[in-house]
Design an enzyme around this catalytic site. Structure first.
Site, PDB file in Angstrom:
ATOM      1  N   PRO A 193      43.671 -25.253  44.742  1.00  0.00           N
ATOM      2  CA  PRO A 193      43.325 -26.604  45.119  1.00  0.00           C
ATOM      3  C   PRO A 193      42.881 -26.655  43.383  1.00  0.00           C
ATOM      4  O   PRO A 193      42.443 -27.766  43.788  1.00  0.00           O
ATOM      5  CB  PRO A 193      41.774 -25.920  45.291  1.00  0.00           C
ATOM      6  N   GLU A 196      40.188 -13.988  45.651  1.00  0.00           N
ATOM      7  CA  GLU A 196      40.058 -14.972  45.223  1.00  0.00           C
ATOM      8  C   GLU A 196      40.910 -15.835  43.821  1.00  0.00           C
ATOM      9  O   GLU A 196      40.925 -17.011  43.528  1.00  0.00           O
ATOM     10  CB  GLU A 196      38.691 -14.727  43.398  1.00  0.00           C
ATOM     11  N   ARG A 215      61.723 -32.581  55.793  1.00  0.00           N
ATOM     12  CA  ARG A 215      61.897 -33.276  56.747  1.00  0.00           C
ATOM     13  C   ARG A 215      62.495 -34.987  55.204  1.00  0.00           C
ATOM     14  O   ARG A 215      62.800 -35.806  56.112  1.00  0.00           O
ATOM     15  CB  ARG A 215      60.919 -34.512  57.481  1.00  0.00           C
ATOM     16  N   ASP A 238      58.689 -43.740  58.756  1.00  0.00           N
ATOM     17  CA  ASP A 238      57.320 -42.638  58.329  1.00  0.00           C
ATOM     18  C   ASP A 238      55.674 -43.558  58.479  1.00  0.00           C
ATOM     19  O   ASP A 238      56.153 -43.802  57.080  1.00  0.00           O
ATOM     20  CB  ASP A 238      56.899 -41.522  57.866  1.00  0.00           C
TER      21      ASP A 238
HETATM   22  N1  4GX Z   1      45.787 -26.387  48.562  1.00  0.00           N
HETATM   23  N2  4GX Z   1      44.104 -21.561  48.523  1.00  0.00           N
HETATM   24  C1  4GX Z   1      44.750 -20.938  46.725  1.00  0.00           C
HETATM   25  C2  4GX Z   1      43.840 -18.580  45.854  1.00  0.00           C
HETATM   26  C3  4GX Z   1      42.906 -19.057  45.221  1.00  0.00           C
HETATM   27  C4  4GX Z   1      41.535 -18.430  45.135  1.00  0.00           C
HETATM   28  C5  4GX Z   1      41.180 -19.221  43.654  1.00  0.00           C
HETATM   29  C6  4GX Z   1      43.176 -19.752  42.780  1.00  0.00           C
HETATM   30  C7  4GX Z   1      41.853 -19.894  42.881  1.00  0.00           C
HETATM   31  C8  4GX Z   1      44.882 -24.343  49.080  1.00  0.00           C
HETATM   32  C9  4GX Z   1      44.793 -25.192  48.368  1.00  0.00           C
HETATM   33  C10 4GX Z   1      43.626 -23.329  48.543  1.00  0.00           C
HETATM   34  C11 4GX Z   1      43.102 -21.122  48.731  1.00  0.00           C
HETATM   35  C12 4GX Z   1      44.914 -21.141  48.283  1.00  0.00           C
HETATM   36  C13 4GX Z   1      42.875 -19.990  47.398  1.00  0.00           C
HETATM   37  N3  4GX Z   1      43.399 -19.584  43.504  1.00  0.00           N
HETATM   38  N4  4GX Z   1      45.998 -23.913  48.354  1.00  0.00           N
HETATM   39  N5  4GX Z   1      43.855 -19.548  46.869  1.00  0.00           N
HETATM   40  N6  4GX Z   1      43.561 -26.571  49.053  1.00  0.00           N
HETATM   41  O1  4GX Z   1      42.553 -23.518  49.619  1.00  0.00           O
HETATM   42  O2  4GX Z   1      46.772 -25.603  47.885  1.00  0.00           O
END
Ligand code: 4GX
Length: 249
Positions: free
Chosen positions: A87, A114, A152, A167
């Site tokens: 995120p 985490e 794609r 698209d």
């Molecule tokens: N877009 N996630 C990564 C592990 C994490 C936890 C804390 C860093 C800090 C996500 C998203 C996403 C959930 C993948 C937590 N990484 N990935 N994961 N939104 O939510 O790509």
């Protein structure tokens, strides 16, 4: 294009090869996918891949050592950028998918728990990428979204009729409405212009709908995009018709 995915859930990520557009891209040899499981590089009897965070607190962190080995194993055959799904990353959009599609390969790093040890990001990650402002339980779904959006766009993946040029987002706008038979459904009819056979009128109507819906639902997309004079005219028409239909005058 070669995708190597570092993940504790290889079977989840590999499911993209079994169906749909991505499955066909694999069959045609346009993309290939391989996964690397950090657990295969764990050396203790329990094959541990997580550990308690320094500083305390709830949750676990993915251990650096086996993750590092899995990434470096993937690098042996894939010279591409390492992308960490999180995120905190740059938001994935159609423009970024287009840029990534010009790479020969990508290594996608999926975190669980985490997160991963920050030093892995410092040592190995070229780019952090987010698929949206919500929290997933791991990076795998993000990696699958990225693979689908990128695959794609590769030549030969989509046929003529499903060309990426048609698209939504290809030109920065939302899509126009679509209709098929029957002509009337529960009292709702198909817009007359779509049955007129006049291809110029149809194209004009579709563009106007795409502009209007973008204006109504995602105005920030319009602010990020210059309108041509004729697009301005179409959107003004749409806005005027909308104002009249809602009696805002
Ligand atoms: N877009 N996630 C990564 C592990 C994490 C936890 C804390 C860093 C800090 C996500 C998203 C996403 C959930 C993948 C937590 N990484 N990935 N994961 N939104 O939510 O790509």
């Amino acid at each position: 294009m070669q995708f190597d995915v570092v993940t504790l859930f290889p079977e989840l990520v590999e499911s993209v090869v079994h169906s749909g557009v991505t499955g066909r891209a694999v069959e045609r040899g346009i993309i290939s996918l391989k996964s690397w499981n950090p657990r295969d590089y764990a050396t203790d009897v329990h094959r541990t891949v997580d550990d308690r965070p320094y500083g305390g607190g709830p949750g676990m962190v993915m251990k650096a050592d086996c993750l590092l080995q899995a990434i470096r194993a993937a690098r042996q055959t894939n010279p591409g950028k390492v992308v960490y799904l999180s995120p905190q990353g740059v938001p994935l959009n159609q423009a970024l998918a287009g840029k990534l599609a010009s790479e020969d390969g990508l290594i996608l790093l999926c975190g669980r728990y985490e997160g991963i040890d920050e030093r892995i990001i410092a040592l190995e990650v070229d780019m952090e990428c987010s698929i949206g402002d919500y929290v997933l339980s791991g990076g795998e779904l993000g990696a699958m979204v990225l693979i689908d959006a990128v695959a794609r766009l590769l030549p030969g993946v989509l046929g003529h009729n499903e060309s990426a040029a048609q698209d939504s987002f290809f030109d920065g706008l939302l899509d126009c409405p679509h209709y098929t038979r029957p002509e009337e459904l529960e009292g709702l009819s198909v817009p007359a212009v779509l049955k007129s056979g006049n291809h110029a009128d149809i194209a004009r109507w579709r563009k106007k709908q795409a502009l209007g819906r973008t204006w109504q639902r995602r105005p920030e997309l319009l602010r990020a995009r210059q309108l041509t004079d004729s697009e301005r005219v179409l959107l003004d028409e749409y806005v005027n018709e909308f104002d009249r239909s809602t009696e805002l005058h």
